[in-house]
Design a protein around this motif. Structure first.
Motif, PDB file in Angstrom:
ATOM      1  N   GLY A  67       0.805  -1.219   0.000  1.00 59.97           N
ATOM      2  CA  GLY A  67       0.000   0.000   0.000  1.00 59.97           C
ATOM      3  C   GLY A  67       0.836   1.267   0.000  1.00 59.97           C
ATOM      4  N   ILE A  68       0.150   2.404   0.116  1.00 66.17           N
ATOM      5  CA  ILE A  68       0.806   3.702  -0.056  1.00 66.17           C
ATOM      6  C   ILE A  68       1.810   3.981   1.063  1.00 66.17           C
ATOM      7  CG2 ILE A  68      -0.838   5.163   1.214  1.00 66.17           C
ATOM      8  CD1 ILE A  68      -0.675   7.033  -1.381  1.00 66.17           C
ATOM      9  N   PHE A 117       1.710  10.987   0.167  1.00 72.50           N
ATOM     10  CA  PHE A 117       0.684  11.348  -0.825  1.00 72.50           C
ATOM     11  C   PHE A 117       1.180  12.401  -1.823  1.00 72.50           C
ATOM     12  CE2 PHE A 117      -1.890   9.426   2.482  1.00 72.50           C
ATOM     13  CZ  PHE A 117      -2.858   8.730   1.766  1.00 72.50           C
ATOM     14  N   VAL A 122       2.882   9.404  -5.660  1.00 69.95           N
ATOM     15  CA  VAL A 122       1.692   8.702  -6.161  1.00 69.95           C
ATOM     16  C   VAL A 122       1.910   8.304  -7.629  1.00 69.95           C
ATOM     17  CG1 VAL A 122      -0.768   8.953  -6.698  1.00 69.95           C
ATOM     18  CG2 VAL A 122       0.130   9.754  -4.501  1.00 69.95           C
ATOM     19  N   SER A 159      -4.789  -2.160  -1.255  1.00 69.51           N
ATOM     20  CA  SER A 159      -4.986  -0.713  -1.351  1.00 69.51           C
ATOM     21  C   SER A 159      -4.341  -0.107  -2.595  1.00 69.51           C
ATOM     22  CB  SER A 159      -4.540  -0.026  -0.059  1.00 69.51           C
ATOM     23  OG  SER A 159      -5.149   1.239   0.010  1.00 69.51           O
ATOM     24  N   MET A 160      -3.287   0.715  -2.476  1.00 67.92           N
ATOM     25  CA  MET A 160      -2.629   1.204  -3.692  1.00 67.92           C
ATOM     26  C   MET A 160      -2.212   0.023  -4.577  1.00 67.92           C
ATOM     27  SD  MET A 160      -2.455   4.479  -4.228  1.00 67.92           S
ATOM     28  CE  MET A 160      -1.076   5.177  -5.114  1.00 67.92           C
ATOM     29  N   ALA A 185      -7.477   1.178  -3.755  1.00 69.96           N
ATOM     30  CA  ALA A 185      -7.465   2.609  -3.415  1.00 69.96           C
ATOM     31  C   ALA A 185      -7.963   3.438  -4.616  1.00 69.96           C
ATOM     32  CB  ALA A 185      -6.039   3.018  -3.041  1.00 69.96           C
ATOM     33  N   PRO A 186      -8.087   4.764  -4.396  1.00 73.96           N
ATOM     34  CA  PRO A 186      -8.572   5.641  -5.480  1.00 73.96           C
ATOM     35  C   PRO A 186      -7.638   5.755  -6.681  1.00 73.96           C
ATOM     36  CG  PRO A 186      -8.911   6.681  -3.352  1.00 73.96           C
ATOM     37  CD  PRO A 186      -8.055   5.470  -3.110  1.00 73.96           C
ATOM     38  N   ASN A 187      -6.466   5.129  -6.630  1.00 77.53           N
ATOM     39  CA  ASN A 187      -5.661   5.051  -7.864  1.00 77.53           C
ATOM     40  C   ASN A 187      -6.291   4.106  -8.883  1.00 77.53           C
ATOM     41  OD1 ASN A 187      -5.046   2.787  -6.231  1.00 77.53           O
ATOM     42  ND2 ASN A 187      -3.081   2.490  -7.254  1.00 77.53           N
ATOM     43  N   LEU A 218     -12.636   3.630   1.815  1.00 75.91           N
ATOM     44  CA  LEU A 218     -12.386   3.588   0.368  1.00 75.91           C
ATOM     45  C   LEU A 218     -13.283   2.561  -0.334  1.00 75.91           C
ATOM     46  CD1 LEU A 218      -8.460   3.680   0.366  1.00 75.91           C
ATOM     47  CD2 LEU A 218     -10.058   5.602   0.243  1.00 75.91           C
ATOM     48  N   HIS A 245      -9.843  -0.768   6.791  1.00 78.00           N
ATOM     49  CA  HIS A 245      -8.741  -0.690   5.833  1.00 78.00           C
ATOM     50  C   HIS A 245      -7.484  -1.169   6.547  1.00 78.00           C
ATOM     51  CE1 HIS A 245      -7.284   0.834   1.989  1.00 78.00           C
ATOM     52  NE2 HIS A 245      -6.245   1.349   2.619  1.00 78.00           N
TER      53      HIS A 245
HETATM   54  C1  FER Z   1      -6.267   8.232  -1.573  1.00 78.73           C
HETATM   55  C2  FER Z   1      -6.555   7.568  -0.397  1.00 78.73           C
HETATM   56  C3  FER Z   1      -5.855   6.427  -0.034  1.00 78.73           C
HETATM   57  C4  FER Z   1      -5.266   7.723  -2.418  1.00 78.73           C
HETATM   58  C5  FER Z   1      -4.574   6.580  -2.046  1.00 78.73           C
HETATM   59  C6  FER Z   1      -4.866   5.922  -0.859  1.00 78.73           C
HETATM   60  C7  FER Z   1      -4.024   8.002  -4.419  1.00 78.73           C
HETATM   61  C8  FER Z   1      -4.088   4.743  -0.531  1.00 78.73           C
HETATM   62  C9  FER Z   1      -4.212   4.064   0.618  1.00 78.73           C
HETATM   63  C10 FER Z   1      -3.383   2.867   0.899  1.00 78.73           C
HETATM   64  O1  FER Z   1      -2.588   2.425   0.062  1.00 78.73           O
HETATM   65  O2  FER Z   1      -3.522   2.332   1.999  1.00 78.73           O
HETATM   66  O3  FER Z   1      -6.925   9.330  -1.952  1.00 78.73           O
HETATM   67  O4  FER Z   1      -5.045   8.396  -3.572  1.00 78.73           O
END
Ligand code: FER
Length: 262
Positions: A67-68, A117, A122, A159-160, A185-187, A218, A245
């Motif tokens: 994840g991110i 972020f 990203v 997630s990501m 995730a939103p990606n 998410l 999450h």
């Molecule tokens: C976002 C919210 C969460 C986003 C990425 C994540 C790129 C990623 C979360 C994770 O990896 O846990 O708006 O935008």
């Protein structure tokens, strides 16, 4: 698999599925380095080889993404996938596979530090597609005894990494037949871009897995993806489970998904 899946009953991972068992054969997990023409440096990944691993056998490969907030060590540090997988092998529930834990942030400083972020960080999760396809996969295939056709290659992540698995996997079905997204995730690209030709996607997929905790902020990403896949009759497994999450959902995702592939 069945479409949208009223028929798929997820068996909850049994108690102890993520606890080290005594007197079982164990796999090995360690760090490798590979040259990246995409980033222009040497990058790290972790690799799990299963119990009884032998260069004389041929293995499928699961690429498992973080994840991110993580890097190539995130699954190892928080999810201990080697324990889950060793236990599954002890119960003869997994096909022979190598699991590669890449760093999905393809940029020179790929550590999860500073503002995770930040736009360039990203963006690096998108750049990873080239690193995976042109650098990491060829390295693994040159250095491990692995099967190299699409039906022996899987891509999954949290997630990501779930978004990456959908974006990269569904847009490269000539490379991946098995795709899993845990709490994407939103990606995650819009469904129309992920699956512009639903019938073709449906024909090529061996498995598309989508899971998310019911408390995950998410979850709208999974909901939107699942709705489109259902409307367009693209077979997939959708699991909305109790959870946030967080690692219990992701570890269960690995447990469930890994049993179904190859
Ligand atoms: C976002 C919210 C969460 C986003 C990425 C994540 C790129 C990623 C979360 C994770 O990896 O846990 O708006 O935008």
């Amino acid at each position: 698999m069945n479409d949208s899946n009223p028929n798929y009953k997820m068996q909850t991972a049994p108690a102890g599925y993520d606890k080290e068992m005594e007197n079982i054969a164990r796999g090995m997990i360690g760090t490798i380095e590979y040259p990246s023409s995409t980033v222009g440096n040497t990058r790290k990944a972790m690799v799990y080889t299963p119990p009884g691993y032998s260069a004389g056998q041929e293995y499928s490969v699961l690429y498992l993404l973080h994840g991110i907030g993580g890097d190539e060590t995130e699954w190892y540090n928080h999810g201990q996938p080697q324990i889950i997988l060793d236990n599954l092998y002890a119960d003869e529930m997994l096909k022979p596979m190598i699991v590669v834990l890449p760093n999905g942030r393809a940029m020179l400083n790929d550590r999860a530090e500073g503002d995770i972020f930040a736009p360039d960080k990203v963006q690096a999760f998108t750049t990873f597609e080239a690193d995976l396809l042109h650098d990491l996969i060829p390295y693994i295939e040159a250095n491990y005894p692995v099967l190299t056709d699409r039906t022996h290659r899987a891509l999954a992540g949290l997630s990501m990494g779930g978004g990456q698995s959908l974006n990269i996997g569904l847009n490269n079905l000539d490379r991946f037949a098995w795709i899993g997204a845990f709490s994407p995730a939103p990606n995650t690209m819009l469904p129309e871009l992920l699956v512009p030709e639903p019938q073709k996607t449906a024909e090529m997929l061996s498995l598309l897995w989508l899971s998310c905790g019911d408390l995950d902020s998410l979850k709208h990403v999974s909901d939107r993806t699942h709705a489109y896949l259902s409307q367009h009759s693209v077979p997939h497994i959708w699991v909305e489970e109790n959870g946030d999450h967080d690692w219990p959902v992701w570890k269960n995702g690995l447990y469930q998904f890994s049993r179904l592939i190859f």
